[in-house]
Design a protein around this motif. Structure first.
Motif, short mmCIF file in Angstrom:
data_model
loop_
_atom_site.label_atom_id
_atom_site.label_comp_id
_atom_site.label_asym_id
_atom_site.label_seq_id
_atom_site.Cartn_x
_atom_site.Cartn_y
_atom_site.Cartn_z
N CYS A 51 -2.97 5.20 -1.86
CA CYS A 51 -3.75 5.96 -0.89
C CYS A 51 -3.24 7.39 -0.86
CB CYS A 51 -3.67 5.36 0.51
SG CYS A 51 -4.09 3.61 0.60
N THR A 52 -4.17 8.32 -0.74
CA THR A 52 -3.81 9.73 -0.57
C THR A 52 -4.25 10.26 0.79
OG1 THR A 52 -5.86 10.38 -1.68
CG2 THR A 52 -3.85 10.20 -3.04
N LYS A 53 -4.94 9.43 1.59
CA LYS A 53 -5.36 9.79 2.93
C LYS A 53 -4.98 8.67 3.90
CE LYS A 53 -9.29 12.65 1.44
NZ LYS A 53 -10.75 12.88 1.55
N THR A 54 -4.64 9.06 5.09
CA THR A 54 -4.23 8.06 6.08
C THR A 54 -5.39 7.18 6.52
OG1 THR A 54 -4.57 9.71 7.83
CG2 THR A 54 -2.34 9.48 6.94
N GLU A 55 -6.64 7.65 6.35
CA GLU A 55 -7.78 6.82 6.69
C GLU A 55 -7.87 5.58 5.82
OE1 GLU A 55 -7.83 9.98 6.23
OE2 GLU A 55 -8.40 10.86 8.17
N SER A 56 -7.29 5.64 4.61
CA SER A 56 -7.33 4.49 3.70
C SER A 56 -6.21 3.50 3.97
CB SER A 56 -7.25 4.98 2.25
OG SER A 56 -8.31 5.87 1.95
N LEU A 57 -5.27 3.87 4.81
CA LEU A 57 -4.17 2.96 5.12
C LEU A 57 -4.66 1.87 6.06
CD1 LEU A 57 -1.25 5.49 5.68
CD2 LEU A 57 -1.55 3.93 3.75
N PRO A 58 -3.95 0.73 6.12
CA PRO A 58 -4.37 -0.36 7.02
C PRO A 58 -4.31 0.10 8.48
CG PRO A 58 -2.81 -1.16 5.39
CD PRO A 58 -2.83 0.32 5.26
N GLN A 59 -5.34 -0.23 9.21
CA GLN A 59 -5.42 0.13 10.63
C GLN A 59 -5.00 -1.04 11.53
OE1 GLN A 59 -6.00 3.27 11.45
NE2 GLN A 59 -6.27 3.73 9.27
N ALA A 70 0.87 -1.18 0.00
CA ALA A 70 0.00 0.00 0.00
C ALA A 70 0.90 1.22 0.00
CB ALA A 70 -0.94 0.01 1.20
N ALA A 71 0.75 2.07 -1.02
CA ALA A 71 1.59 3.26 -1.16
C ALA A 71 0.78 4.50 -0.79
CB ALA A 71 2.12 3.39 -2.59
N TYR A 72 1.35 5.30 0.09
CA TYR A 72 0.70 6.55 0.53
C TYR A 72 1.44 7.72 -0.11
CZ TYR A 72 -0.45 10.51 3.53
OH TYR A 72 -0.82 11.77 3.98
N LEU A 73 0.70 8.58 -0.85
CA LEU A 73 1.26 9.76 -1.51
C LEU A 73 0.46 10.98 -1.12
CD1 LEU A 73 1.49 7.24 -3.76
CD2 LEU A 73 2.51 9.06 -5.10
N PRO A 74 1.06 12.15 -1.17
CA PRO A 74 0.29 13.38 -0.92
C PRO A 74 -0.66 13.67 -2.08
CG PRO A 74 2.53 13.92 -1.55
CD PRO A 74 2.48 12.43 -1.38
N ASP A 75 -1.79 14.25 -1.75
CA ASP A 75 -2.80 14.58 -2.76
C ASP A 75 -2.47 15.94 -3.37
OD1 ASP A 75 -5.00 14.63 -4.36
OD2 ASP A 75 -6.46 14.89 -2.73
N VAL A 76 -1.70 15.92 -4.47
CA VAL A 76 -1.30 17.14 -5.16
C VAL A 76 -1.80 17.08 -6.60
CG1 VAL A 76 0.72 17.50 -3.71
CG2 VAL A 76 0.93 16.12 -5.77
N ARG A 84 8.71 18.70 6.20
CA ARG A 84 8.29 18.31 7.54
C ARG A 84 7.19 19.21 8.09
NH1 ARG A 84 13.39 16.05 11.14
NH2 ARG A 84 13.99 14.38 9.69
N GLN A 85 6.94 20.34 7.44
CA GLN A 85 5.85 21.22 7.85
C GLN A 85 4.56 20.96 7.09
OE1 GLN A 85 6.48 23.15 10.43
NE2 GLN A 85 8.64 22.52 10.43
N GLN A 86 4.60 20.05 6.10
CA GLN A 86 3.42 19.79 5.28
C GLN A 86 2.42 18.93 6.05
OE1 GLN A 86 2.87 21.17 2.32
NE2 GLN A 86 4.86 22.22 2.47
N PRO A 87 1.09 19.15 5.84
CA PRO A 87 0.08 18.36 6.55
C PRO A 87 0.11 16.87 6.21
CG PRO A 87 -0.87 20.38 5.64
CD PRO A 87 0.50 20.25 5.06
N TRP A 88 0.41 16.54 4.94
CA TRP A 88 0.39 15.13 4.55
C TRP A 88 1.49 14.34 5.25
CZ3 TRP A 88 4.76 13.27 2.18
CH2 TRP A 88 5.64 14.22 1.63
N LEU A 89 2.66 15.00 5.47
CA LEU A 89 3.75 14.30 6.15
C LEU A 89 3.45 14.16 7.64
CD1 LEU A 89 7.45 14.64 5.31
CD2 LEU A 89 6.80 14.65 7.69
N LYS A 90 2.86 15.19 8.25
CA LYS A 90 2.50 15.08 9.67
C LYS A 90 1.41 14.03 9.88
CE LYS A 90 3.74 19.80 11.03
NZ LYS A 90 3.26 21.07 11.63
N ALA A 91 0.50 13.93 8.91
CA ALA A 91 -0.56 12.92 9.03
C ALA A 91 0.03 11.51 8.94
CB ALA A 91 -1.61 13.13 7.94
N ALA A 92 1.02 11.31 8.07
CA ALA A 92 1.66 9.99 7.97
C ALA A 92 2.42 9.66 9.24
CB ALA A 92 2.59 9.96 6.76
#
Length: 473
Positions: free
Chosen positions: A366-374, A338-344, A394-402
């Motif tokens: 996946c572009t959202k952490t909710e779609s990642l395996p829990q 499962a690959a997680y990428l920022p939604d750009v 490191r200040q981006q929201p997608w990286l902090k969410a990951a």
């Protein structure tokens, strides 16, 4: 008159109460009782020191005549004998007296009454185990050869006969006798014997005084060969940023970010493109990933119930390209990815190219952490940070969410970082392994203090190309 019976050994039958034997300790005529000591009840020693019997329960009483030696055995009081300690003598005298000791006559062996009766015959009439065909004399004077059963019975009687040896009152104390051994004195005696040129001792000591030989490992060559080269690569960079040492002792020089960029430009001139380096980096990452999630046996088709799951955190940079290529190679091995990428809106060209290849596989994007395996995850690959833009990323929201997802969903999972940035700060995630292409960058003392291990992917770069950026090729 009561005192006349004291000390007598009696055997008393009490009917259903049992049979008692012992020594009379006291007789009470008024109470019609008798007290015994050293009591045996039904042939077994009694646990009580004394036993009192009433005259009403006694059916029969007999007085026994017992020898003093038998009484010592029954009472459990063994006889003692004094053992004289032999005076310590030098080793040479002990060796010299060994031959004289053999000449001393030994005590004749004790035989059973049957064997003694046989041996009572003179000369050839005695039974001889080595020659069973010789004549054997019975009690009536008849001569005949003993049969097999008789020979076996006589052999058993000779072997298992009761030996009436003198019992020792005390057990042998090994510790106290070992403390009496003076090692220094014995060594001095051996040294004196060497000085006296006694050959029987000199041979033993010479063997023990051999010079210690060199010890080798089971994988070490004992023959002389070419000296090992522990510094196979020389970059010539002055001053050198630092050095790493492998488990086998090889010295790997670290390079600066400027020398790395210059080296990659030189590689493109010689035909080693970025795509080729990406594929080599992905293959190396797959080998480490298989090792981290349990080995190749988990990829066996019969283990469908435990197919490993790997999550790849991808950023829009060069490390993200390595991550997508690794995810594609893992999917070809049968690993769930499962690959997680920022939604750009748009990705860089090299990232978009690898993303399109990965979408052709069975992996999940996946572009959202909710779609990642829990649930449980076998491995997380961190490929989010770039060498140039890591502070802004490191200040981006997608990286902090990951980062928040991995610390909440699977805080104990193994994390492998692909080409982490040259950062003086702490790592983004608790990393176990870092994989870098070619020579590593010097991460500084803070990185060395962490638990991460650095692995260098073999990019098959010729050694002379390391000298090319500095003009030394």
């Amino acid at each position: 008159m009561n005192d006349d019976w004291l000390g007598k050994t009696v055997s008393i039958s009490c009917g259903s109460l049992g049979h008692y034997q012992g020594v009379i300790k006291a007789v009470h005529l008024e109470g019609q009782t008798i007290t015994l000591k050293d009591v045996f009840q039904n042939g077994k020693p009694c646990k009580m020191p004394s036993l009192t019997l009433s005259a009403n329960s006694i059916e029969d009483i007999n007085f026994l005549e017992v020898k003093s030696s038998d009484m010592a055995k029954k009472s459990g009081t063994p006889s003692t004998s004094t053992v004289m300690k032999r005076k310590s003598r030098p080793v040479a005298e002990n060796l010299a007296s060994a031959a004289a000791t053999k000449l001393k006559t030994t005590q004749p062996a004790r035989f059973s009454p049957a064997i003694q009766a046989v041996l009572a015959g003179q000369g050839s009439n005695a039974y001889n185990r080595g020659s069973p065909r010789k004549s054997w004399m019975e009690g009536n004077g008849e001569h005949r050869v003993p049969n097999r059963r008789e020979r076996e019975r006589m052999r058993d009687e000779e072997c298992f006969q009761e030996i009436n040896e003198v019992e020792m009152s005390e057990e042998f104390d090994f510790e106290s006798n070992l403390a009496l051994f003076d090692k220094r004195l014995v060594l001095e005696e051996i040294s004196d014997n060497i000085a006296a040129n006694q050959p029987d001792v000199v041979r033993l000591v010479d063997c023990n005084k051999r010079k210690p030989e060199a010890k080798y490992r089971n994988d070490e060559n004992v023959l002389m060969s070419v000296p090992a080269q522990y510094r196979p690569i020389e970059t010539g960079e002055e001053p050198p940023p630092g050095e790493y040492v492998t488990d086998s002792g090889l010295i790997v020089p670290a390079i600066s970010i400027e020398l790395r960029n210059t080296l990659e430009a030189k590689l493109k001139e010689h035909g080693i493109s970025a795509e080729r380096m990406t594929e080599l980096m992905a293959r190396s990452a797959v080998e480490l990933a298989i090792h981290l999630f349990g080995g190749a046996h988990r990829l066996n088709p019969s283990n469908n119930h435990q197919v490993p799951l790997v999550v790849i955190l991808v950023g829009p940079n060069r490390a993200g390209v390595f991550g997508l290529a690794t995810a594609r190679h893992l999917d070809s091995q049968g690993v769930r990815t499962a690959a997680y990428l920022p939604d750009v809106p748009h990705y860089p060209a090299h990232v978009a190219q690898e993303l399109n290849l990965y979408k052709l596989s069975s992996g999940k994007v996946c572009t959202k952490t909710e779609s990642l395996p829990q649930g449980p995850v076998d491995l997380v690959i961190n490929a989010m940070e770039d060498h140039d833009m890591w502070m802004q990323e490191r200040q981006q929201p997608w990286l902090k969410a990951a980062q928040k997802w991995i610390l909440k969903a699977c805080p104990r999972v193994n994390v492998m970082a692909l080409d982490p940035p040259h950062s003086p700060d702490e790592a983004l995630l608790p990393t176990k392994i870092c994989l870098v292409p070619g020579l590593p960058l010097w991460q500084g003392d803070q990185f060395n203090a962490s638990a991460a291990k650095i692995y260098s992917a073999n990019m098959a770069i010729p050694k002379k190309l390391y000298q090319a950026p500095l003009g030394k090729m």
